[in-house]
Motif scaffolding. Sequence first.
Motif, PDB file in Angstrom:
ATOM      1  N   LEU A   1       0.825  -1.205   0.000  1.00 38.92           N
ATOM      2  CA  LEU A   1       0.000   0.000   0.000  1.00 38.92           C
ATOM      3  C   LEU A   1       0.861   1.258   0.000  1.00 38.92           C
ATOM      4  N   GLN A   2       1.934   1.233   0.751  1.00 37.28           N
ATOM      5  CA  GLN A   2       2.832   2.392   0.796  1.00 37.28           C
ATOM      6  C   GLN A   2       3.475   2.639  -0.568  1.00 37.28           C
ATOM      7  N   ILE A   3       3.840   1.559  -1.261  1.00 36.39           N
ATOM      8  CA  ILE A   3       4.411   1.700  -2.602  1.00 36.39           C
ATOM      9  C   ILE A   3       3.370   2.253  -3.569  1.00 36.39           C
ATOM     10  N   GLN A   4       2.134   1.739  -3.482  1.00 35.40           N
ATOM     11  CA  GLN A   4       1.066   2.250  -4.339  1.00 35.40           C
ATOM     12  C   GLN A   4       0.828   3.735  -4.093  1.00 35.40           C
ATOM     13  N   ALA A   5       0.741   4.110  -2.830  1.00 36.07           N
ATOM     14  CA  ALA A   5       0.484   5.511  -2.491  1.00 36.07           C
ATOM     15  C   ALA A   5       1.627   6.396  -2.974  1.00 36.07           C
ATOM     16  N   GLU A   6       2.861   5.904  -2.835  1.00 38.45           N
ATOM     17  CA  GLU A   6       4.026   6.678  -3.270  1.00 38.45           C
ATOM     18  C   GLU A   6       4.005   6.894  -4.782  1.00 38.45           C
ATOM     19  N   ASN A   7       3.735   5.828  -5.537  1.00 32.15           N
ATOM     20  CA  ASN A   7       3.708   5.944  -6.994  1.00 32.15           C
ATOM     21  C   ASN A   7       2.543   6.812  -7.465  1.00 32.15           C
ATOM     22  N   LEU A   8       1.412   6.675  -6.796  1.00 33.30           N
ATOM     23  CA  LEU A   8       0.259   7.489  -7.165  1.00 33.30           C
ATOM     24  C   LEU A   8       0.510   8.956  -6.828  1.00 33.30           C
ATOM     25  N   GLN A   9       1.212   9.196  -5.726  1.00 33.90           N
ATOM     26  CA  GLN A   9       1.567  10.572  -5.365  1.00 33.90           C
ATOM     27  C   GLN A   9       2.501  11.181  -6.397  1.00 33.90           C
ATOM     28  N   SER A  10       3.410  10.351  -6.919  1.00 32.64           N
ATOM     29  CA  SER A  10       4.321  10.828  -7.956  1.00 32.64           C
ATOM     30  C   SER A  10       3.554  11.189  -9.225  1.00 32.64           C
ATOM     31  N   ALA A  11       2.584  10.341  -9.588  1.00 31.11           N
ATOM     32  CA  ALA A  11       1.779  10.626 -10.775  1.00 31.11           C
ATOM     33  C   ALA A  11       0.935  11.883 -10.583  1.00 31.11           C
ATOM     34  N   GLU A  12       0.390  12.044  -9.386  1.00 27.99           N
ATOM     35  CA  GLU A  12      -0.415  13.232  -9.090  1.00 27.99           C
ATOM     36  C   GLU A  12       0.449  14.487  -9.140  1.00 27.99           C
ATOM     37  N   SER A  13       1.696  14.355  -8.726  1.00 29.94           N
ATOM     38  CA  SER A  13       2.612  15.491  -8.754  1.00 29.94           C
ATOM     39  C   SER A  13       2.899  15.937 -10.179  1.00 29.94           C
ATOM     40  N   GLN A  14       3.016  14.967 -11.086  1.00 28.37           N
ATOM     41  CA  GLN A  14       3.277  15.310 -12.483  1.00 28.37           C
ATOM     42  C   GLN A  14       2.154  16.150 -13.078  1.00 28.37           C
ATOM     43  N   ILE A  15       0.926  15.859 -12.630  1.00 32.67           N
ATOM     44  CA  ILE A  15      -0.232  16.604 -13.132  1.00 32.67           C
ATOM     45  C   ILE A  15      -0.376  17.929 -12.413  1.00 32.67           C
ATOM     46  N   SER A  16      -0.204  17.916 -11.123  1.00 31.34           N
ATOM     47  CA  SER A  16      -0.617  19.036 -10.287  1.00 31.34           C
ATOM     48  C   SER A  16       0.473  20.061 -10.018  1.00 31.34           C
ATOM     49  N   ASP A  17       1.690  19.612  -9.788  1.00 31.31           N
ATOM     50  CA  ASP A  17       2.741  20.525  -9.325  1.00 31.31           C
ATOM     51  C   ASP A  17       3.323  21.349 -10.470  1.00 31.31           C
TER      52      ASP A  17
END
Length: 296
Positions: A241-257
Amino acid sequence: MSLVINHNMMAANATRNLSNSYGKLAVSTRRLSSGLRVGTSSDDAAGLAVRELMRANIASLNQGVRNANDAVSMIQTADGALGVIDEKLIRMKELATQAATGTYTSDQRLIIDSEYQAMSSEITRIAKSTDFNGIYLLNGNLSGTTHSGTGLVPTGKLKVHFGNNNYSASDYYYVQINSATASSLGVGQGAGAGKAGRSISTQDLAQKALSALNKAIVSKDKIRANLGALQNRLSNTVQNLQIQAENLQSAESQISDVDVATEMTEFTRQQILTQSAVAMLGQANNLPKMAQQLLG
Protein backbone atom coordinates in the motif's frame (compact mmCIF):
# COMPACT_ATOMS: atom_id res chain seq x y z
CA MET A 1 -3.62 56.16 -39.16
CA SER A 2 -5.29 59.56 -38.79
CA LEU A 3 -4.58 61.89 -35.92
CA VAL A 4 -7.88 61.99 -33.97
CA ILE A 5 -8.96 63.01 -30.48
CA ASN A 6 -12.24 61.06 -29.95
CA HIS A 7 -10.65 57.60 -30.05
CA ASN A 8 -7.12 56.72 -28.97
CA MET A 9 -6.76 53.31 -30.64
CA MET A 10 -3.09 52.98 -29.76
CA ALA A 11 -3.94 53.43 -26.08
CA ALA A 12 -6.77 50.92 -26.40
CA ASN A 13 -4.40 48.42 -28.04
CA ALA A 14 -1.80 48.98 -25.33
CA THR A 15 -4.49 48.56 -22.64
CA ARG A 16 -5.60 45.23 -24.11
CA ASN A 17 -2.04 43.96 -24.26
CA LEU A 18 -1.44 45.16 -20.69
CA SER A 19 -4.55 43.39 -19.46
CA ASN A 20 -3.54 40.17 -21.20
CA SER A 21 0.04 40.24 -19.93
CA TYR A 22 -1.00 41.26 -16.43
CA GLY A 23 -3.52 38.42 -16.27
CA LYS A 24 -0.88 35.88 -17.28
CA LEU A 25 1.51 37.44 -14.76
CA ALA A 26 -1.12 36.94 -12.08
CA VAL A 27 -1.49 33.28 -13.08
CA SER A 28 2.28 32.73 -12.89
CA THR A 29 2.39 34.46 -9.51
CA ARG A 30 -0.38 32.20 -8.21
CA ARG A 31 1.30 29.08 -9.50
CA LEU A 32 4.70 29.99 -8.09
CA SER A 33 3.27 30.98 -4.72
CA SER A 34 1.09 27.87 -4.39
CA GLY A 35 3.41 25.39 -6.09
CA LEU A 36 0.47 24.11 -8.15
CA ARG A 37 0.26 24.13 -11.91
CA VAL A 38 -3.43 23.24 -11.68
CA GLY A 39 -5.03 25.51 -9.13
CA THR A 40 -8.41 26.04 -10.75
CA SER A 41 -10.43 24.17 -13.35
CA SER A 42 -9.56 26.83 -15.92
CA ASP A 43 -5.89 25.82 -15.70
CA ASP A 44 -6.56 22.25 -16.86
CA ALA A 45 -10.10 20.93 -16.50
CA ALA A 46 -9.25 17.32 -17.41
CA GLY A 47 -6.08 17.40 -15.33
CA LEU A 48 -8.02 18.72 -12.33
CA ALA A 49 -10.53 15.86 -12.58
CA VAL A 50 -7.78 13.25 -12.78
CA ARG A 51 -5.87 14.90 -9.94
CA GLU A 52 -8.85 14.93 -7.57
CA LEU A 53 -9.49 11.23 -8.21
CA MET A 54 -5.82 10.53 -7.51
CA ARG A 55 -5.90 12.58 -4.33
CA ALA A 56 -8.94 10.63 -3.14
CA ASN A 57 -7.20 7.33 -3.87
CA ILE A 58 -4.01 8.46 -2.15
CA ALA A 59 -5.96 9.45 0.97
CA SER A 60 -7.78 6.10 0.87
CA LEU A 61 -4.53 4.15 0.50
CA ASN A 62 -2.93 6.02 3.39
CA GLN A 63 -5.95 5.21 5.54
CA GLY A 64 -5.67 1.61 4.36
CA VAL A 65 -2.10 1.56 5.70
CA ARG A 66 -3.41 2.73 9.07
CA ASN A 67 -6.19 0.12 8.96
CA ALA A 68 -3.71 -2.67 8.25
CA ASN A 69 -1.37 -1.45 11.00
CA ASP A 70 -4.30 -1.39 13.43
CA ALA A 71 -5.03 -5.00 12.46
CA VAL A 72 -1.38 -5.90 13.11
CA SER A 73 -1.66 -4.34 16.57
CA MET A 74 -4.85 -6.28 17.19
CA ILE A 75 -3.19 -9.55 16.18
CA GLN A 76 -0.21 -8.80 18.40
CA THR A 77 -2.61 -8.24 21.30
CA ALA A 78 -4.25 -11.61 20.68
CA ASP A 79 -0.91 -13.36 20.28
CA GLY A 80 0.37 -11.86 23.51
CA ALA A 81 -2.63 -13.19 25.39
CA LEU A 82 -2.19 -16.61 23.79
CA GLY A 83 1.41 -16.56 24.97
CA VAL A 84 0.15 -16.25 28.55
CA ILE A 85 -2.39 -19.01 27.92
CA ASP A 86 0.48 -21.12 26.62
CA GLU A 87 2.25 -20.79 29.97
CA LYS A 88 -0.92 -21.85 31.78
CA LEU A 89 -1.31 -24.94 29.60
CA ILE A 90 2.32 -25.89 30.17
CA ARG A 91 1.81 -25.56 33.92
CA MET A 92 -1.38 -27.65 33.67
CA LYS A 93 0.49 -30.41 31.85
CA GLU A 94 3.18 -30.28 34.49
CA LEU A 95 0.52 -30.66 37.17
CA ALA A 96 -1.14 -33.51 35.26
CA THR A 97 2.19 -35.31 35.01
CA GLN A 98 2.71 -34.79 38.73
CA ALA A 99 -0.73 -36.16 39.58
CA ALA A 100 -0.32 -39.13 37.23
CA THR A 101 2.40 -40.72 39.33
CA GLY A 102 1.56 -43.13 42.14
CA THR A 103 3.64 -41.47 44.84
CA TYR A 104 0.87 -38.99 45.78
CA THR A 105 -2.17 -39.56 47.92
CA SER A 106 -5.72 -38.72 46.92
CA ASP A 107 -5.72 -35.65 49.15
CA GLN A 108 -2.53 -34.44 47.55
CA ARG A 109 -4.00 -34.98 44.08
CA LEU A 110 -7.00 -32.86 45.10
CA ILE A 111 -4.60 -30.08 46.09
CA ILE A 112 -2.84 -30.43 42.73
CA ASP A 113 -6.20 -30.43 40.96
CA SER A 114 -7.19 -27.21 42.72
CA GLU A 115 -4.26 -25.43 41.04
CA TYR A 116 -5.10 -27.20 37.79
CA GLN A 117 -8.64 -25.80 37.92
CA ALA A 118 -7.31 -22.36 38.86
CA MET A 119 -5.12 -22.39 35.75
CA SER A 120 -8.15 -23.44 33.70
CA SER A 121 -10.23 -20.58 35.11
CA GLU A 122 -7.43 -18.12 34.38
CA ILE A 123 -7.27 -19.32 30.77
CA THR A 124 -10.99 -18.64 30.40
CA ARG A 125 -10.67 -15.24 32.08
CA ILE A 126 -7.85 -14.23 29.75
CA ALA A 127 -9.73 -15.45 26.68
CA LYS A 128 -12.90 -13.61 27.64
CA SER A 129 -11.23 -10.37 28.69
CA THR A 130 -8.66 -9.89 25.92
CA ASP A 131 -9.93 -7.10 23.68
CA PHE A 132 -8.66 -4.53 21.21
CA ASN A 133 -10.63 -1.29 21.06
CA GLY A 134 -13.63 -3.03 22.60
CA ILE A 135 -13.45 -6.02 20.21
CA TYR A 136 -13.06 -9.29 22.13
CA LEU A 137 -10.53 -11.47 20.37
CA LEU A 138 -10.33 -14.90 22.01
CA ASN A 139 -13.84 -15.58 23.31
CA GLY A 140 -15.11 -16.97 20.01
CA ASN A 141 -16.80 -13.81 18.69
CA LEU A 142 -14.43 -13.76 15.71
CA SER A 143 -14.56 -17.49 15.01
CA GLY A 144 -17.53 -17.38 12.64
CA THR A 145 -17.01 -18.61 9.09
CA THR A 146 -19.14 -15.81 7.65
CA HIS A 147 -19.08 -12.05 8.13
CA SER A 148 -21.99 -9.64 8.29
CA GLY A 149 -21.58 -5.90 8.55
CA THR A 150 -25.22 -5.03 8.02
CA GLY A 151 -25.89 -4.31 11.68
CA LEU A 152 -24.46 -1.67 13.96
CA VAL A 153 -22.24 -4.39 15.41
CA PRO A 154 -20.61 -6.64 12.78
CA THR A 155 -20.78 -10.38 13.41
CA GLY A 156 -18.57 -13.29 12.46
CA LYS A 157 -14.96 -13.02 11.36
CA LEU A 158 -13.38 -9.58 11.33
CA LYS A 159 -13.04 -7.74 8.03
CA VAL A 160 -9.86 -5.73 7.48
CA HIS A 161 -10.43 -3.19 4.71
CA PHE A 162 -7.46 -1.43 3.16
CA GLY A 163 -8.15 -0.88 -0.56
CA ASN A 164 -9.76 1.88 -2.61
CA ASN A 165 -12.79 -0.20 -3.58
CA ASN A 166 -14.66 -3.20 -2.27
CA TYR A 167 -13.23 -6.13 -4.21
CA SER A 168 -12.40 -9.18 -2.12
CA ALA A 169 -9.40 -10.03 -4.29
CA SER A 170 -7.57 -6.77 -3.65
CA ASP A 171 -9.25 -4.52 -1.09
CA TYR A 172 -9.89 -6.57 2.05
CA TYR A 173 -9.64 -9.92 3.75
CA TYR A 174 -10.81 -11.48 6.96
CA VAL A 175 -9.25 -12.26 10.32
CA GLN A 176 -10.73 -15.35 11.93
CA ILE A 177 -9.72 -16.21 15.50
CA ASN A 178 -11.03 -19.34 17.17
CA SER A 179 -12.04 -19.40 20.80
CA ALA A 180 -9.26 -19.99 23.33
CA THR A 181 -11.35 -20.52 26.47
CA ALA A 182 -10.65 -23.56 28.62
CA SER A 183 -13.89 -25.22 27.48
CA SER A 184 -12.95 -24.67 23.82
CA LEU A 185 -9.52 -26.13 24.46
CA GLY A 186 -11.08 -29.07 26.32
CA VAL A 187 -9.46 -28.59 29.73
CA GLY A 188 -10.74 -27.85 33.23
CA GLN A 189 -14.28 -27.99 34.58
CA GLY A 190 -15.55 -26.14 31.53
CA ALA A 191 -14.60 -29.07 29.33
CA GLY A 192 -17.78 -30.89 30.31
CA ALA A 193 -18.54 -34.09 32.08
CA GLY A 194 -16.64 -37.12 30.88
CA LYS A 195 -13.98 -35.12 29.03
CA ALA A 196 -10.43 -36.35 29.45
CA GLY A 197 -8.99 -33.00 30.47
CA ARG A 198 -11.71 -32.06 32.94
CA SER A 199 -9.83 -33.00 36.12
CA ILE A 200 -6.65 -34.56 37.48
CA SER A 201 -8.11 -35.51 40.87
CA THR A 202 -7.34 -39.20 40.28
CA GLN A 203 -4.35 -40.96 38.78
CA ASP A 204 -6.42 -42.23 35.85
CA LEU A 205 -7.90 -38.79 35.12
CA ALA A 206 -4.46 -37.23 35.33
CA GLN A 207 -3.08 -39.72 32.81
CA LYS A 208 -5.98 -39.07 30.44
CA ALA A 209 -5.57 -35.32 30.90
CA LEU A 210 -2.08 -35.50 29.42
CA SER A 211 -3.49 -36.42 26.02
CA ALA A 212 -6.19 -33.72 26.30
CA LEU A 213 -3.58 -31.14 27.21
CA ASN A 214 -1.48 -32.08 24.20
CA LYS A 215 -4.53 -31.49 21.99
CA ALA A 216 -5.22 -28.19 23.77
CA ILE A 217 -1.66 -27.02 23.18
CA VAL A 218 -1.89 -27.99 19.50
CA SER A 219 -5.22 -26.15 19.17
CA LYS A 220 -3.72 -23.07 20.77
CA ASP A 221 -0.65 -23.32 18.52
CA LYS A 222 -2.88 -23.47 15.46
CA ILE A 223 -4.53 -20.22 16.52
CA ARG A 224 -1.14 -18.58 17.05
CA ALA A 225 0.22 -19.91 13.77
CA ASN A 226 -2.80 -18.55 11.93
CA LEU A 227 -2.34 -15.18 13.61
CA GLY A 228 1.36 -15.15 12.75
CA ALA A 229 0.58 -15.82 9.09
CA LEU A 230 -2.02 -13.06 9.10
CA GLN A 231 0.41 -10.63 10.70
CA ASN A 232 3.03 -11.37 8.04
CA ARG A 233 0.42 -10.94 5.33
CA LEU A 234 -0.71 -7.62 6.78
CA SER A 235 2.90 -6.42 7.02
CA ASN A 236 3.35 -7.20 3.33
CA THR A 237 0.05 -5.46 2.59
CA VAL A 238 1.27 -2.33 4.37
CA GLN A 239 4.44 -2.28 2.28
CA ASN A 240 2.45 -2.74 -0.93
CA LEU A 241 0.00 0.00 0.00
CA GLN A 242 2.83 2.39 0.80
CA ILE A 243 4.41 1.70 -2.60
CA GLN A 244 1.07 2.25 -4.34
CA ALA A 245 0.48 5.51 -2.49
CA GLU A 246 4.03 6.68 -3.27
CA ASN A 247 3.71 5.94 -6.99
CA LEU A 248 0.26 7.49 -7.17
CA GLN A 249 1.57 10.57 -5.37
CA SER A 250 4.32 10.83 -7.96
CA ALA A 251 1.78 10.63 -10.78
CA GLU A 252 -0.42 13.23 -9.09
CA SER A 253 2.61 15.49 -8.75
CA GLN A 254 3.28 15.31 -12.48
CA ILE A 255 -0.23 16.60 -13.13
CA SER A 256 -0.62 19.04 -10.29
CA ASP A 257 2.74 20.53 -9.32
CA VAL A 258 4.29 23.46 -11.12
CA ASP A 259 7.67 23.24 -12.83
CA VAL A 260 9.30 26.15 -11.03
CA ALA A 261 12.03 26.69 -13.63
CA THR A 262 9.59 26.79 -16.54
CA GLU A 263 7.05 28.90 -14.67
CA MET A 264 9.70 31.35 -13.49
CA THR A 265 10.73 31.84 -17.12
CA GLU A 266 7.10 32.55 -18.02
CA PHE A 267 6.77 34.89 -15.02
CA THR A 268 9.81 36.90 -16.13
CA ARG A 269 8.49 37.06 -19.70
CA GLN A 270 5.08 38.29 -18.63
CA GLN A 271 6.63 40.72 -16.18
CA ILE A 272 8.68 42.29 -18.99
CA LEU A 273 5.62 42.41 -21.28
CA THR A 274 3.56 44.01 -18.52
CA GLN A 275 6.20 46.62 -17.85
CA SER A 276 6.51 47.33 -21.58
CA ALA A 277 2.73 47.62 -21.95
CA VAL A 278 2.57 50.07 -19.04
CA ALA A 279 5.32 52.18 -20.60
CA MET A 280 3.67 52.13 -24.03
CA LEU A 281 0.26 52.92 -22.57
CA GLY A 282 1.76 56.01 -21.00
CA GLN A 283 3.21 57.02 -24.37
CA ALA A 284 -0.05 56.30 -26.19
CA ASN A 285 -1.99 58.44 -23.74
CA ASN A 286 0.28 61.36 -24.57
CA LEU A 287 -0.15 61.08 -28.35
CA PRO A 288 -3.49 63.01 -28.54
CA LYS A 289 -1.65 66.03 -27.17
CA MET A 290 -0.07 66.34 -30.60
CA ALA A 291 -3.48 67.41 -31.89
CA GLN A 292 -3.46 70.34 -29.49
CA GLN A 293 -0.39 71.67 -31.21
CA LEU A 294 -2.27 71.78 -34.49
CA LEU A 295 -5.28 73.43 -32.82
CA GLY A 296 -3.29 75.90 -30.91
